[in-house]
Design a protein around this motif. Structure first.
Motif, short mmCIF file in Angstrom:
data_model
loop_
_atom_site.label_atom_id
_atom_site.label_comp_id
_atom_site.label_asym_id
_atom_site.label_seq_id
_atom_site.Cartn_x
_atom_site.Cartn_y
_atom_site.Cartn_z
N TYR A 184 13.13 34.86 43.91
CA TYR A 184 12.17 35.26 42.90
C TYR A 184 12.88 36.13 41.87
CZ TYR A 184 8.52 33.59 46.04
OH TYR A 184 7.73 32.79 46.84
N MET A 185 12.39 36.12 40.62
CA MET A 185 13.08 36.80 39.54
C MET A 185 13.30 38.28 39.83
SD MET A 185 12.20 36.88 35.44
CE MET A 185 11.86 35.13 35.45
N ASP A 186 12.30 38.95 40.39
CA ASP A 186 12.42 40.39 40.60
C ASP A 186 13.37 40.75 41.75
OD1 ASP A 186 10.85 39.51 42.67
OD2 ASP A 186 9.26 40.99 42.42
N LYS A 187 13.89 39.75 42.45
CA LYS A 187 14.82 40.01 43.56
C LYS A 187 16.28 39.77 43.16
CE LYS A 187 11.41 40.84 46.38
NZ LYS A 187 11.13 42.23 46.84
N ILE A 188 16.51 39.39 41.91
CA ILE A 188 17.87 39.07 41.48
C ILE A 188 18.71 40.34 41.35
CG2 ILE A 188 19.27 38.13 39.59
CD1 ILE A 188 16.98 36.25 38.95
N ASP A 189 19.90 40.32 41.91
CA ASP A 189 20.90 41.38 41.70
C ASP A 189 21.94 40.82 40.74
OD1 ASP A 189 22.91 43.25 41.74
OD2 ASP A 189 22.98 43.46 43.92
N VAL A 190 21.85 41.22 39.47
CA VAL A 190 22.70 40.59 38.45
C VAL A 190 24.19 40.84 38.71
CG1 VAL A 190 20.93 40.62 36.66
CG2 VAL A 190 22.46 42.58 36.91
N SER A 191 24.52 41.90 39.43
CA SER A 191 25.93 42.17 39.70
C SER A 191 26.54 41.12 40.62
CB SER A 191 26.10 43.56 40.31
OG SER A 191 25.45 43.64 41.58
N LEU A 192 25.68 40.38 41.33
CA LEU A 192 26.18 39.36 42.24
C LEU A 192 26.29 37.98 41.59
CD1 LEU A 192 24.20 40.27 45.51
CD2 LEU A 192 26.52 40.95 44.85
N LEU A 193 25.61 37.77 40.46
CA LEU A 193 25.65 36.46 39.82
C LEU A 193 27.06 36.00 39.46
CD1 LEU A 193 22.50 36.42 37.48
CD2 LEU A 193 22.80 35.36 39.71
N PRO A 194 27.90 36.88 38.88
CA PRO A 194 29.25 36.42 38.54
C PRO A 194 30.09 36.02 39.76
CG PRO A 194 28.69 38.40 37.31
CD PRO A 194 27.64 38.23 38.36
N LYS A 195 29.63 36.40 40.94
CA LYS A 195 30.39 36.07 42.16
C LYS A 195 29.96 34.75 42.77
CE LYS A 195 31.01 41.00 43.14
NZ LYS A 195 30.79 42.12 44.09
N LEU A 196 28.91 34.14 42.20
CA LEU A 196 28.48 32.83 42.68
C LEU A 196 29.54 31.78 42.37
CD1 LEU A 196 24.72 32.76 41.55
CD2 LEU A 196 25.57 32.99 43.90
N SER A 197 29.64 30.77 43.21
CA SER A 197 30.57 29.67 42.99
C SER A 197 29.83 28.48 42.40
CB SER A 197 31.23 29.26 44.31
OG SER A 197 31.96 30.34 44.87
N PRO A 198 30.51 27.66 41.60
CA PRO A 198 29.87 26.44 41.11
C PRO A 198 29.37 25.59 42.27
CG PRO A 198 31.93 26.84 39.96
CD PRO A 198 31.89 27.82 41.09
N SER A 199 28.26 24.92 42.06
CA SER A 199 27.64 24.12 43.12
C SER A 199 28.53 22.96 43.55
CB SER A 199 26.28 23.58 42.65
OG SER A 199 25.71 22.74 43.63
N GLU A 200 28.54 22.70 44.83
CA GLU A 200 29.25 21.53 45.38
C GLU A 200 28.27 20.48 45.86
OE1 GLU A 200 31.95 22.89 48.36
OE2 GLU A 200 33.22 24.00 46.95
#
Length: 308
Positions: A184-200
């Motif tokens: 849900y939008m209010d649960k997003i930690d934006v500091s973690l988004l850049p650490k996501l990997s492209p989808s496989e």
């Protein structure tokens, strides 16, 4: 690739799902945490209308509108070249909002090719309207396509939806993309988004023509009252999936922005500033032609005369 390479986060989702709302949430959160976001907005017609929402909190030089082409195909070179020209800055992050009918799989397939090595591989975040998920009729396939290669799926429009409906939508999303994080939008930690990997995730190819719809814009005169806004929005058939406009109402100096979403709801809010292209009416969907827009405007003005 540099150790402190800049993340590119591409936001996709069907028309009216809440992409701009998510983008504003990400922008505010990043600024609050000391990051320096750069924002790119894409739309068929006059993406500059949405720019004003962001430059209230950011300098205009950090926001760019790309109009008139779809960044999943004809506009991809322009988008890639522009990303490569973004100034380097400490704690930088690039946020891209794709138009609501983008072929999301093609976008991610092309965007990462040719980017400077100062950027991380792009990741995709999908916005899903829980209330209207897979209620798009002939456009259900496109909506489902838009989550296939996303690393994260953000649920929106959950208000007034039952727990059973939410569970059903989540199960469907996991079936189509079992690798994505669903949040849900209010649960997003934006500091973690850049650490996501492209989808496989393995994606099924979409007939690309299903992601290309007609669009049109017309000059919009000052409207006598707010009833004209509702008259204009009601004048368009359901095949017109998105209606947007910005003009002055009555004797007000401030501009007013309005939109009709695919479910037919009309939203009106103040528009801070003056639209750089002047007052406009925009439509996206089958049958978007100048004559249709002009007729809607004329009918609303005639109705206003009868009210005086």
């Amino acid at each position: 690739m540099r150790k402190n390479a800049e993340a590119i986060i591409t936001v996709v989702g069907f028309l009216g799902a809440g992409k701009t709302t998510l983008l504003k949430h990400l922008m505010t959160s990043y600024i609050d945490k000391g990051w320096n976001p750069f924002i790119i907005l894409n739309d068929y017609e006059n993406a500059n209308l949405d720019v004003q929402q962001f430059i209230e909190q950011m300098e205009a030089k950090w926001v760019r509108a790309l109009s008139g082409s779809c960044i999943c195909c004809s506009g991809i070179v322009e988008l890639r070249d522009f990303v490569n020209s973004i100034p380097e800055r400490a704690n930088g992050v690039t946020l891209i909002e794709a138009n609501g009918t983008s072929d999301a799989c093609s976008l991610m397939g092309f965007l990462g090719v040719g980017l400077d090595d100062r950027f991380l591989p792009p990741i995709q975040v999908s916005v899903v309207d829980v209330k209207n998920w897979q209620k798009r009729g002939v456009h259900n396939e496109l909506e489902a396509n838009q989550i296939q290669v996303s690393s994260m799926i953000v649920l929106t429009h959950v208000e007034n939806t039952s727990a059973d409906r939410q569970d059903f939508v989540v199960k469907e999303l996991r079936r189509i993309n079992p690798l994505a994080e669903i949040i849900y939008m209010d649960k997003i930690d934006v500091s973690l988004l850049p650490k996501l990997s492209p989808s496989e995730n393995n994606a099924q190819k979409l007939d690309h023509l299903k992601a290309h719809w007609s669009s049109c814009s017309a000059d919009l005169p000052n409207l006598p009252d707010l009833s004209c806004v509702y008259d204009i929005c009601k004048a368009f058939p359901k095949s017109i999936l998105r209606v947007k406009g910005c003009t002055q109402i009555g004797n007000e100096e401030q501009y007013t922005y309005f939109e009709r979403t695919p479910d037919g709801k009309v939203y009106i809010r103040p528009y801070h500033g003056i639209p750089v292209t002047g007052a406009k009416l925009l439509t996206v969907g089958l049958g978007s032609e100048l004559s249709l827009l002009e007729k809607a405007i004329e009918s609303s003005l005639i109705a206003a005369e009868s009210r005086t």
